[in-house]
Design a protein around this motif. Structure first.
Motif, short mmCIF file in Angstrom:
data_model
loop_
_atom_site.label_atom_id
_atom_site.label_comp_id
_atom_site.label_asym_id
_atom_site.label_seq_id
_atom_site.Cartn_x
_atom_site.Cartn_y
_atom_site.Cartn_z
N ASN A 178 29.97 54.82 46.16
CA ASN A 178 31.37 55.14 46.45
C ASN A 178 32.26 53.99 45.98
OD1 ASN A 178 33.86 55.70 47.51
ND2 ASN A 178 33.21 55.65 49.67
N GLU B 81 35.36 53.38 46.12
CA GLU B 81 36.35 52.88 47.07
C GLU B 81 35.80 51.72 47.89
OE1 GLU B 81 36.74 55.24 50.54
OE2 GLU B 81 38.77 54.59 51.00
N ARG C 106 34.92 51.56 60.60
CA ARG C 106 36.24 52.18 60.71
C ARG C 106 36.36 53.40 59.82
NH1 ARG C 106 39.97 46.70 60.78
NH2 ARG C 106 38.77 45.62 62.38
N GLY C 107 35.28 54.16 59.77
CA GLY C 107 35.32 55.42 59.03
C GLY C 107 35.11 55.29 57.54
N LEU C 108 35.04 54.06 57.04
CA LEU C 108 34.79 53.88 55.61
C LEU C 108 33.44 54.49 55.26
CD1 LEU C 108 35.81 52.45 52.95
CD2 LEU C 108 34.26 50.58 53.58
N LYS C 109 33.42 55.31 54.22
CA LYS C 109 32.16 55.93 53.83
C LYS C 109 31.34 54.93 53.04
CE LYS C 109 30.28 60.25 52.21
NZ LYS C 109 30.51 61.51 51.52
#
Lengths: 626, 626
Positions: free
Chosen positions: B388, B390, B380-383
């Motif tokens: 990282n 986040e 879902r676009g999470l890098k």
């Protein structure tokens, strides 16, 4: 129109019913049909999260008819656990048309299941299915899992065309600002309808069908559609601004008028507004390829956004953000970080939360912190200050799962502020969090907020169009005279939009309005409908809603008001500096036009609207004015 | 010692039982007593998350005796849903002593409740209470709510002294790496014991009491205690490094040996190690005032941390981070951001997750992404890239609630890697995620991991002490000879530590060890205990555990192994460059010393350990070797 599916979730039985034509003509569909059915069938005093509340899913008579612009929507109607009012929440995507193609115009959801279930409705067939494996899953996962389940039954292609409305963890956890989501990123956001589904253990409704609605008079139909399409293509709002920059295209103009509510309405000027505008979204984070799939069924405008953020600490992708969302997570929380705002948006879509209320409540919380109302141990070290993007993300998670202080945020701004001893910091009307316009610089908007039956809302009447945006004219935004009629007519008209279940952006292509809708209805259904009759339907709906509220919690003039801040604290800076909302100058006129006394409809008004039965109801309860 | 509380959670009945002295002398308490009781009472083949599994909470004969250093602990013993092995997980804080003061040495939790409950045990009284209102609440909120509930009953001061062990949302959601937390930030972390409580709908156990354990021979007792205290005060590890810098004080030395596993054990050198070391923690984020409250009952060392991070995007405060935690969220995920690591730690404490497994699994996931094994829509676009911060925070939330791809992470590294077609990327032994030492640069550690009964673990034997840290001597870390005996003796000794339920850091003050414990036991209980008898108890426990595993899933030599990467991929760089674990050089010797054949104890060995009944059990199942 008129095929109703009634589902009793406790007994797992369902019934198919038909509505008489006169009911349809009086209430149309969607919002209007919803308030009618709830008033007829339910005691307005029920606890919204008890099995006695009903949840209605409804389309309108124009829904899913190919060619009609902006008719791909649906409405959820229920008694709201946030506001205790009658409440409708509208959403786009594909769900409305697919429900109709599946054979039903509306669904009445009654009572509550013991175990999680979902409905699968296809080509007239109805199944109530076990959803224990879906409970706890987020909106995107739930949607994918249902598609996967349907694949062996109807094939991959058909399964992928099924439209799924569902709740996320927030709805399951009875969060009072939980949304119902459909097609992953479309939201029936406001009013906590997701919590009502959650209380009924209804996880999802999946719909797919091939039953096309018919049209009585093709020739007239084509003519009015052609006219409307041309108007939509000719209006800068619908032809340029919305498709290019989405709803957030208006961020700069709203901020330039000093009415972009900032830090929980402490001011109307947000210095970082440009960082979260639709123009910046288009420039920096849009995925135009994926955006195509986000556009609602049959839409000519395509205001939907699909975006991607790639720079840690906030990464992700998904639908949005809309104007209201960039405001709620942005200006309202003092955050100019578009990535943080977008991330919070994606999470709301996945967890099933209303972005307006969620962002708004975070702003309320931050002001409570600022004013020293929140004991520090509640924060667990979280730096809960204006403009910290992490706060958005963390509090979205916590609210959806009622984790830590999120348990308080999950109750909405009013209950939160009351719990911590500062109800005056709740910027709400009837318990619903106000949206992205500070009415101190738009008097009509103030009246619209104050008199909104579903609580603070920009979608019951939108005087902004003529007070600020100059759509269909422009009037003095600081003037109070003439605003009562503007609001009253807007409210009645929007009641029609919401009952035909049309997108309100159709109104951004003037002169499209009730007269076109009347012609459309005449052509599609065969009624000899006039603009005047439609306006009366709108007024009927607005009055019926008010009656529901009076019966629910004694609604009346003491609720037709605004937070003290907006009435007494002059806007401190910017182009709306010095102004408050002069509600007292508008309300008497509004009541006079409405035929209401102290916020309540008279018997005369109700009978004029063919609502004698509601006048009788009020009278029996001693709630009829005079 | 010997007062057992048996609680049937289905029937809400409880029984108080007494254990014979010979059982206690043979198994001591804690871990040993646990495996004994489970072997006696339960079929090792049960599904760990079924009501047929039992969960044991146990103290030891030295727990809660004022003066004994590092005796403030407790143990949870159950069949692990992560590994299917017998499993014990140990924790500090105040819970162990308070359980004893409340009148019980151990609790056997049987069957499962239909609705959430918690236990309240105080001064010999037992109550099974409704916990529906606590279900869904995080660890800190649950703890606070129980204290608040107890306040009107026993007064504020007493209520605040109650010690509460509970599960968070992760345990409720049957996350296989869910912990049981006590006193908010202390964890019985490994092996998913929180999920076992969750499957039993047991939210918490609260304990408080005033029943002090007695001592048979005060004079001898004081003498050995005095000796031990002096040794603890004299050892640099226990007098300096641990109190000043916490467990993470060893980050620099482990990294300097090139065995700090980085990016899922792809290398053993982490360039950013200093940013997450105990020294940096002490300098940058410690709150020494609040740290005092984090120190375990009666502890002289005080290795506990309490920290605060104040710079967005990661803010918060709480217990930790420990060595294993800074490794798991740091080097293992390629993250040198101490704030992100700490934030992930706080969330694990609040949501009830094992920080080692949680961080480790994120590392597994990141390598799966790196190797293209995870379909992009899952992200879902999470890098999801190394380093990282986040990602840590988001995946902790998602795992606890099984949201999105978190549903896969919640299954642990092995099931995750298998699902995505790359089981070789799971750095596990018996399904338990390996901790913070790359054994390619410490051969003994490799053998200890491979032969660990509860799965990959640094706390079954800790050859690191002499292979790298130089506590009680130093041996060649790349040598394989002599490591078998080191590991075997370490395993037996630690089985004693865990059964007396003592903190292993007592072994960092050499020559404290079994001889002191034997003297302590003699003085406290009155047994004429010797070091030799204690060592035999340790060996008995280790063999009994292996028998449990054999009966559970056919444990044996094919499980006494390591991930292929550690056996076949030479360390690519740094001071351990070129090495693999030469397990084959050690395992035969280890089996010989153990008296095992192909990883299974012989009848001879079992009878020598007074475990004829287990030999009979194995024989009946055809699982006795030879």
């Amino acid at each position: 129109m008129g095929r109703i599916l009634r589902v009793n979730l406790r007994t797992s039985k369902y019934y198919i019913e038909t509505l008489p034509d006169e009911v349809l003509r009086s209430w149309l569909g969607g919002r209007g049909l919803g308030v009618y059915m709830l008033l007829k069938e339910m005691n307005p005093k029920v606890d919204p999260l008890s099995p006695y509340n009903k949840a209605i899913v409804a389309t309108g008579p124009l829904t899913g008819i190919a060619g009609i612009p902006l008719s791909g929507r649906w409405a959820s109607i229920t008694k709201s656990p946030l506001t205790n009012t009658i409440h409708d929440s509208q959403s786009g995507g594909y769900f409305g048309p697919e429900l109709k193609f599946a054979g039903f115009d509306a669904i009445i959801l009654e009572d509550a299941s013991e175990e999680p279930v979902y409905l699968w409705i296809h080509d007239g067939k109805v199944e109530i299915r076990d959803a224990k494996h879906l409970w706890g899953k987020d909106v995107h996962a739930t949607t994918d899992m249902i598609v996967e389940e349907l694949t062996p039954e109807i094939g991959k292609e058909e399964a992928e065309k099924a439209s799924i409305a569902c709740i996320g963890p927030a709805g399951e956890n009875l969060v009072r600002i939980a949304s119902i989501m459909n097609d992953k990123n479309r939201a029936a956001g406001r009013g906590g309808h997701g919590a009502v589904w959650g209380s009924k253990k209804l996880k999802a409704i999946a719909v797919r069908g091939h039953m096309r609605p018919s049209i009585v008079d093709e020739t007239s139909f084509r003519e009015v559609v052609r006219e409307m399409v041309e108007l939509i293509k000719a209006s800068p709002a619908t032809a340029e601004n919305l498709p290019k920059y989405g709803t957030a295209n208006i961020v700069p103009v709203i901020n330039a008028h000093g009415i972009f509510p900032t830090r929980n309405f402490q001011t109307g000027v947000f210095p970082e507004a440009d960082k979260i505008s639709g123009q910046t979204i288009a420039k920096e984070i849009m995925d135009w390829e994926k955006q195509k799939k986000e556009i609602c069924w049959g839409c000519l405008i395509g205001c939907a956004r699909y975006t991607r953020i790639t720079k840690p600490p906030f990464t992700g992708e998904g639908g949005g953000p809309e104007y209201e969302t960039v405001w709620a997570f942005g200006a309202q929380t003092g955050t100019g970080d578009l990535a943080a705002v977008s991330k919070a948006n994606y999470l709301c879509n996945e967890l099933g939360l209303d972005t307006i209320s969620m962002g708004h409540v975070i702003g309320t919380f931050l002001e409570l912190v600022e004013k020293g109302k929140i004991p520090s141990e509640k924060l667990r070290g979280l730096k809960a200050t204006w403009g910290n993007g992490e706060v958005l993300v963390e509090l979205v998670w916590r609210t959806a799962y009622r984790s830590g202080v999120g348990d308080d945020l999950a109750e909405g701004a009013l209950r939160l502020a009351k719990k911590y001893g500062a109800p005056e910091l709740a910027m709400v009307v009837r318990g619903q969090e106000l949206p992205a316009y500070d009415p101190r610089g738009a008097q009509g908007m103030g009246l619209a907020y104050a008199t909104s039956n579903r609580g603070g809302c920009h979608l019951r009447a939108y005087p902004m169009a003529v007070e600020v945006l100059g759509v269909g004219g422009l009037v003095d935004r600081f003037e109070t005279k003439g605003k009562a009629v503007l609001v009253k007519e807007g409210q009645d008209a929007f009641a029609v939009y919401d009952s035909l279940v049309l997108c309100k952006f159709i109104g951004f292509a003037p002169p499209i309005g009730l007269s076109h809708f009347a012609r459309l209805l005449s052509a599609v259904v065969g009624w000899d409908m006039t603009e005047k009759e439609l306006a009366k339907v709108g007024e009927r709906i607005y009055n019926a809603e008010r009656v529901f509220n009076i019966l629910s919690f004694g609604d009346g003039e003491e609720y037709d008001t605004l937070p003290k801040r907006l009435l007494e604290e002059p806007m401190p800076e910017g182009p709306s500096k010095g102004h408050v909302v002069r509600l007292k100058e508008m309300l008497p006129e509004y009541y006079a036009i409405r035929g209401w006394i102290r916020g309540r409809p008279t018997r005369k008004k109700l009978e004029e609207l063919d609502l004698k039965w509601l006048a009788d109801l009020l009278e029996r309860e001693g709630l009829l004015p005079e």
